[in-house]
Design a protein around this motif. Sequence first.
Motif, PDB file in Angstrom:
ATOM      1  N   THR A 180      -2.695 -37.406 -36.117  1.00  0.00           N
ATOM      2  CA  THR A 180      -3.331 -36.272 -36.798  1.00  0.00           C
ATOM      3  C   THR A 180      -4.663 -35.948 -36.147  1.00  0.00           C
ATOM      4  O   THR A 180      -5.331 -36.830 -35.568  1.00  0.00           O
ATOM      5  N   LEU A 181      -5.080 -34.686 -36.261  1.00  0.00           N
ATOM      6  CA  LEU A 181      -6.370 -34.283 -35.728  1.00  0.00           C
ATOM      7  C   LEU A 181      -7.502 -34.942 -36.516  1.00  0.00           C
ATOM      8  O   LEU A 181      -8.542 -35.309 -35.955  1.00  0.00           O
ATOM      9  N   GLU A 182      -7.294 -35.093 -37.811  1.00  0.00           N
ATOM     10  CA  GLU A 182      -8.308 -35.743 -38.651  1.00  0.00           C
ATOM     11  C   GLU A 182      -8.605 -37.156 -38.143  1.00  0.00           C
ATOM     12  O   GLU A 182      -9.760 -37.567 -38.022  1.00  0.00           O
ATOM     13  N   GLU A 183      -7.521 -37.883 -37.823  1.00  0.00           N
ATOM     14  CA  GLU A 183      -7.678 -39.238 -37.288  1.00  0.00           C
ATOM     15  C   GLU A 183      -8.427 -39.202 -35.953  1.00  0.00           C
ATOM     16  O   GLU A 183      -9.312 -40.029 -35.701  1.00  0.00           O
ATOM     17  N   ALA A 184      -8.089 -38.219 -35.114  1.00  0.00           N
ATOM     18  CA  ALA A 184      -8.739 -38.103 -33.802  1.00  0.00           C
ATOM     19  C   ALA A 184     -10.235 -37.865 -33.951  1.00  0.00           C
ATOM     20  O   ALA A 184     -11.056 -38.508 -33.280  1.00  0.00           O
ATOM     21  N   LEU A 185     -10.599 -36.943 -34.843  1.00  0.00           N
ATOM     22  CA  LEU A 185     -12.014 -36.599 -35.016  1.00  0.00           C
ATOM     23  C   LEU A 185     -12.817 -37.767 -35.574  1.00  0.00           C
ATOM     24  O   LEU A 185     -14.012 -37.898 -35.307  1.00  0.00           O
ATOM     25  N   GLU A 186     -12.151 -38.621 -36.349  1.00  0.00           N
ATOM     26  CA  GLU A 186     -12.837 -39.800 -36.891  1.00  0.00           C
ATOM     27  C   GLU A 186     -13.054 -40.871 -35.829  1.00  0.00           C
ATOM     28  O   GLU A 186     -14.056 -41.589 -35.843  1.00  0.00           O
ATOM     29  N   GLN A 197       4.135 -29.950 -37.218  1.00  0.00           N
ATOM     30  CA  GLN A 197       3.577 -29.631 -38.528  1.00  0.00           C
ATOM     31  C   GLN A 197       2.538 -30.677 -38.897  1.00  0.00           C
ATOM     32  O   GLN A 197       2.813 -31.874 -38.892  1.00  0.00           O
ATOM     33  N   TYR A 198       1.335 -30.221 -39.211  1.00  0.00           N
ATOM     34  CA  TYR A 198       0.234 -31.101 -39.576  1.00  0.00           C
ATOM     35  C   TYR A 198      -0.253 -30.767 -40.984  1.00  0.00           C
ATOM     36  O   TYR A 198       0.117 -29.733 -41.554  1.00  0.00           O
ATOM     37  N   GLY A 199      -1.080 -31.615 -41.512  1.00  0.00           N
ATOM     38  CA  GLY A 199      -1.683 -31.360 -42.809  1.00  0.00           C
ATOM     39  C   GLY A 199      -2.768 -30.300 -42.683  1.00  0.00           C
ATOM     40  O   GLY A 199      -2.832 -29.563 -41.697  1.00  0.00           O
ATOM     41  N   PRO A 200      -3.648 -30.193 -43.682  1.00  0.00           N
ATOM     42  CA  PRO A 200      -4.710 -29.183 -43.622  1.00  0.00           C
ATOM     43  C   PRO A 200      -5.565 -29.370 -42.365  1.00  0.00           C
ATOM     44  O   PRO A 200      -5.867 -30.498 -41.979  1.00  0.00           O
ATOM     45  N   LYS A 201      -5.938 -28.277 -41.735  1.00  0.00           N
ATOM     46  CA  LYS A 201      -6.765 -28.359 -40.537  1.00  0.00           C
ATOM     47  C   LYS A 201      -8.159 -28.837 -40.931  1.00  0.00           C
ATOM     48  O   LYS A 201      -8.829 -28.196 -41.738  1.00  0.00           O
ATOM     49  N   PRO A 202      -8.589 -29.962 -40.378  1.00  0.00           N
ATOM     50  CA  PRO A 202      -9.891 -30.500 -40.804  1.00  0.00           C
ATOM     51  C   PRO A 202     -11.035 -29.649 -40.281  1.00  0.00           C
ATOM     52  O   PRO A 202     -10.996 -29.131 -39.155  1.00  0.00           O
ATOM     53  N   PRO A 203     -12.073 -29.479 -41.070  1.00  0.00           N
ATOM     54  CA  PRO A 203     -13.249 -28.744 -40.587  1.00  0.00           C
ATOM     55  C   PRO A 203     -14.002 -29.596 -39.578  1.00  0.00           C
ATOM     56  O   PRO A 203     -14.070 -30.817 -39.702  1.00  0.00           O
ATOM     57  N   PHE A 204     -14.523 -28.986 -38.540  1.00  0.00           N
ATOM     58  CA  PHE A 204     -15.355 -29.728 -37.595  1.00  0.00           C
ATOM     59  C   PHE A 204     -16.419 -28.791 -37.034  1.00  0.00           C
ATOM     60  O   PHE A 204     -16.200 -27.600 -36.870  1.00  0.00           O
ATOM     61  N   VAL A 205     -17.561 -29.366 -36.769  1.00  0.00           N
ATOM     62  CA  VAL A 205     -18.696 -28.550 -36.318  1.00  0.00           C
ATOM     63  C   VAL A 205     -19.241 -29.050 -34.987  1.00  0.00           C
ATOM     64  O   VAL A 205     -20.184 -28.469 -34.455  1.00  0.00           O
TER      65      VAL A 205
END
Length: 556
Positions: free
Chosen positions: A262-268, A284-292
């Motif tokens: 997941t992208l969330e896991e990657a960003l963490e 198919q992924y879950g909600p797109k995580p916000p990132f700044v």
Amino acid sequence: MVMKTKLLLIAIILFSTSSFISNRPVTVFMIGDSTMANRSIQNKNNKERGWGMMLAGCLTDRVIVDNHAASGRSTKSFINEKRWERVLDRIQPGDYVFIQFGHNDEKEDPKLHTEPGTTFDDNLRKFVAETRSKGGIPVLFNSMVRRKFYCNENGLYTDSLIDTHGDYLLSPKRIAEEKGVVFIDMNKITHDLVKQMGPEKSKELFMWVGKRKDDTHLNIKGARIVASLAIEEVGKKIPALGKEIRRYDYVVATDGSGEFFTLEEALEMIPLKGKCTVLVRSGQYGPKPPFVNKKIKITEEKGVSWGSSAAHAEKPLKNLDLYLCVGQSNMAGRGKLSPEVMDTLRNVYLLNAEDKFEPAVNPLNRYSTIGKGLGWQQLGPAYGFAKEMATKKHPIGLIVNARGGSSIRSWVKNARQSGGYYNEAVRRTKEAMKYGTLKAIIWHQGEADCHHSEAYREKITQLMTDLRNDLGIPDLPVVVGQIAQWNWTRKPHIPEGTKPFNDMIKEIPAFLPHSACVSSEGLTPLKDETDPHFDAASQIILGRRYAKEVKKLIKK
């Protein structure tokens, strides 16, 4: 001789370039052992990967990676188990075949063992010659290094590695020179990498996990690094593939072909030390995580879909029109996948491995519990069918559970020759029915039974009757498709080919109530008229024909 070999290599490179000029995706087929193979991701904690599993993240979507490498196989067993035959059947002009064996050819087991200089070399020659006979481009690799460091007299590891492969490393290079084939020295690539990292740090590449101390098989990090190094070397020798290399620091992929699911896991997990690039592969992924963090550049492949599975399950997924799609290889899908058919289908959901629905993306037989593995699954009729059937008012759910090469004898209830095909079709469909109403069965099978029309008539009637009864819908619509019209069987004693079988299929509505037949008239082969499989365009047409007949039956 040297000049002749160089000229041949130039010709190969020029020919390989023409594959991309035609603007069609090419396929890189991979054959080899566990160090190259895809590994199971049913257990998300499994960190083992073959380097071939990570290769798709290193190439653009103009290249399809079809990995057939298998654990424990040598050149001998890969041929004897007909794995090579199945790959050979799928090669089209301009496709590549990456060949890497050795680890298991070394073993003493007579089912595996070959000798460098004789039988090992002969098998490599066979792969090369037969790939070329189909217009394909072979690329030979030797085996990866094993992480085996010398110990000195004091019991301390040195920075020197022990060669565990011997002459098996020389054969691929020798055959490459003999036949004018591109050779990739995978042993040197991995030897230099492991030696540079040293005895301790190199453990980070291999399956040193818990009590397991495995110096042969790669983990996620190791496979990503090795895949990247390998394709860079390929790109130097085959410029056409070199132009298709994409370079990202991290890859996110639902199929395990990246560092993260997941992208969330990657960003963490990504260390925030500087700029980096992230590729999100289709799925198919879950909600797109916000990132700044502006230092992280994220690129999404075509076919990426964001959203909450839980949110999907609340409303539309309780009112799905459900369709069971079963049969053999044409239903599983053998039409070539291309970027044009990798879209996330609107208002279409696919039953996944957890028996829950997710937005549908090709290949639609990806979650078959009886299938031959993801590498086999391509474009089937369910894609064109779904596009015709789904609307915002009537979203649909697909239960695709097909198996290439299966005969109807293995599909009938309580079959002696069974891989659980019937039971899995019923079980998965009942799970799906928690989310909607089963509307029809679409069935495409018969290539394995096409010379036994009368016996097939009896079995298809019984099979559909049992499915209807066990699913609790005695008048459930069934649509059955004809197999290829051309005489691909080439049986001298049966000059009429598939015609008698297709004539019988055409009569199904006369002896099976609430059913219809779909014609295969005008469809074209994947390869040529020795091939029973439909090409991608024909699969889409076939799917539309299924939809047309299903709509008629539902209206009655």
